[in-house]
Scaffold this active site. Structure first.
Site, mmCIF file in Angstrom:
data_model
loop_
_atom_site.group_PDB
_atom_site.id
_atom_site.type_symbol
_atom_site.label_atom_id
_atom_site.label_comp_id
_atom_site.label_asym_id
_atom_site.label_seq_id
_atom_site.Cartn_x
_atom_site.Cartn_y
_atom_site.Cartn_z
ATOM 1 N N ARG A 116 0.887 -1.164 0.000
ATOM 2 C CA ARG A 116 0.000 0.000 0.000
ATOM 3 C C ARG A 116 0.919 1.206 0.000
ATOM 4 N NH1 ARG A 116 -5.438 1.201 1.631
ATOM 5 N NH2 ARG A 116 -5.625 3.211 2.702
ATOM 6 N N HIS A 143 -6.992 1.271 -6.987
ATOM 7 C CA HIS A 143 -7.370 0.562 -5.755
ATOM 8 C C HIS A 143 -8.157 -0.699 -6.157
ATOM 9 C CE1 HIS A 143 -7.892 -0.220 -1.659
ATOM 10 N NE2 HIS A 143 -8.563 0.841 -1.249
ATOM 11 N N GLN A 146 -10.162 -3.135 -3.558
ATOM 12 C CA GLN A 146 -11.407 -2.547 -3.076
ATOM 13 C C GLN A 146 -12.524 -2.750 -4.088
ATOM 14 O OE1 GLN A 146 -12.301 -0.588 -0.073
ATOM 15 N NE2 GLN A 146 -14.252 -1.182 -1.013
ATOM 16 N N ASP A 238 -16.793 8.914 -2.347
ATOM 17 C CA ASP A 238 -15.577 8.764 -1.551
ATOM 18 C C ASP A 238 -15.291 10.114 -0.904
ATOM 19 O OD1 ASP A 238 -13.289 7.706 -0.446
ATOM 20 O OD2 ASP A 238 -12.146 7.629 -2.324
ATOM 21 N N CYS A 278 -16.201 3.397 0.140
ATOM 22 C CA CYS A 278 -15.072 2.525 0.493
ATOM 23 C C CYS A 278 -14.581 2.742 1.925
ATOM 24 C CB CYS A 278 -13.936 2.701 -0.505
ATOM 25 S SG CYS A 278 -13.342 4.389 -0.674
ATOM 26 N N ARG A 306 -14.042 -7.039 1.604
ATOM 27 C CA ARG A 306 -12.600 -6.878 1.391
ATOM 28 C C ARG A 306 -11.884 -8.158 1.809
ATOM 29 N NH1 ARG A 306 -10.112 -1.851 1.389
ATOM 30 N NH2 ARG A 306 -8.200 -3.067 1.117
#
Length: 318
Positions: A116, A143, A146, A238, A278, A306
């Site tokens: 990450r 991402h 996700q 988001d 998310c 996830r």
């Protein structure tokens, strides 16, 4: 899917990296989603399934996280393996060691790497140097893990993906880039509304449209939230200031003031729309409490997935 076909798919995925959704065919993505749903059923039934027994995943965190760390760590444990947390302070990468050298060394110790990080170029360099699978836990551009969880969640609730419309309202960030590509690959229709100056990456937009043309989907970008959300099956937003952009908070609040997903805006979506985020979320900012905590919200199903989506990716690749 027939057993022989499943075996062929597993063989084709083994040892690969998971850096971006554009690296995978629609059939491969659907297989991974189906595998995630199957692993979820096994876990809920208390069935022990440990294909990664004795294997170790190195988890490099140059950006902090709640969901990414917990889901990967628990996922490896449930698959019979071990996850090793490595912060930027634990590695020589933070002191200038070449990414190639780190990748080569870690390949001698580990069976897989999840990272990450910030620049997408960094994960590409790591994957080039590694001889083991590298999984993208997040970069500034993508991402993908996700989004695999997102579309798994939509499939579970809607029973299909192809032909559905997803509307994304907000910053044209890494989240929407992977959503666009995933929708295009899966034959979905995605409409994105972002303010001027915060639109999605032009190259990702172009590549997504090319993929959509092959699957019967579509990709549309505009600056009008009402236009984007019209008749949507899924509504997504988001935070306005993603990690690394906190100093722009006040400036972004002004730019995004008409982009809040609230009760007035979702009236333009289908009545049975699903709301996704998310997380972490800022209630009263990018989304109203009435929407995120309302009956159409499935954010915690999404967050749980996830775990299952990443287990599928790790099991297939490692």
């Amino acid at each position: 899917m027939a057993e022989a076909t499943m075996e062929e798919m597993i063989a084709s995925l083994k040892g690969r990296d998971f850096l971006a959704l554009d690296d995978y065919t629609p059939e491969e993505l659907l297989y991974l989603i189906d595998l995630a749903i199957d692993l979820k059923k096994k876990q809920k039934a208390g069935e022990v399934y440990q294909p990664l027994k004795g294997k170790t995943l190195g988890m490099i965190f140059e950006k902090s996280s709640t969901r990414t760390r917990v889901s990967f760590e628990v996922g490896m444990y449930q698959l019979g393996g071990h996850a090793l947390f490595l912060s930027k302070n634990d590695l020589q990468l933070g002191r200038g060691e070449p990414v190639w050298d780190t990748a080569q060394v870690m390949s001698r110790y580990l069976d897989g790497i999840m990272i990450r990080t910030f620049e997408h170029r960094r994960i590409i360099e790591l994957a080039r140097g590694a001889t083991i699978p590298v999984i993208n836990g997040l970069t500034d551009l993508e991402h993908p893990c996700q989004v695999m969880a997102d579309y798994q969640t939509v499939l579970e609730h809607k029973g299909r993906l192809k032909g559905l419309k997803i509307a994304y309202i907000g910053d044209g960030n890494n989240m929407v880039h992977s959503l666009m590509m995933g929708a295009a690959k899966l034959g979905m229709h995605i409409s994105v509304a972002s303010p001027e100056g915060y639109m999605p990456n032009a190259e990702v937009h172009r590549a997504s449209k090319e993929n959509a043309a092959r699957t019967g989907g579509s990709v549309y970008v505009c600056q009008d939230p009402k236009e984007a959300i019209a008749d949507a099956d899924v509504v997504y937003t988001d935070v306005w200031a993603s990690m690394g952009f906190e100093e722009e908070q006040q400036e972004r609040e002004k730019a995004f003031r008409n982009f809040q997903v609230n009760e007035d805006l979702v009236k333009y979506a289908k009545k049975d729309y699903l709301f996704l985020h998310c997380l972490p979320a800022h209630r009263g900012e990018e989304v109203s409490e009435g929407v995120i905590d309302g009956p159409n919200s499935i954010i915690f199903d999404q967050a749980e997935n996830r775990l299952h989506a990443q287990k599928a990716i790790m099991a297939a690749l490692m």
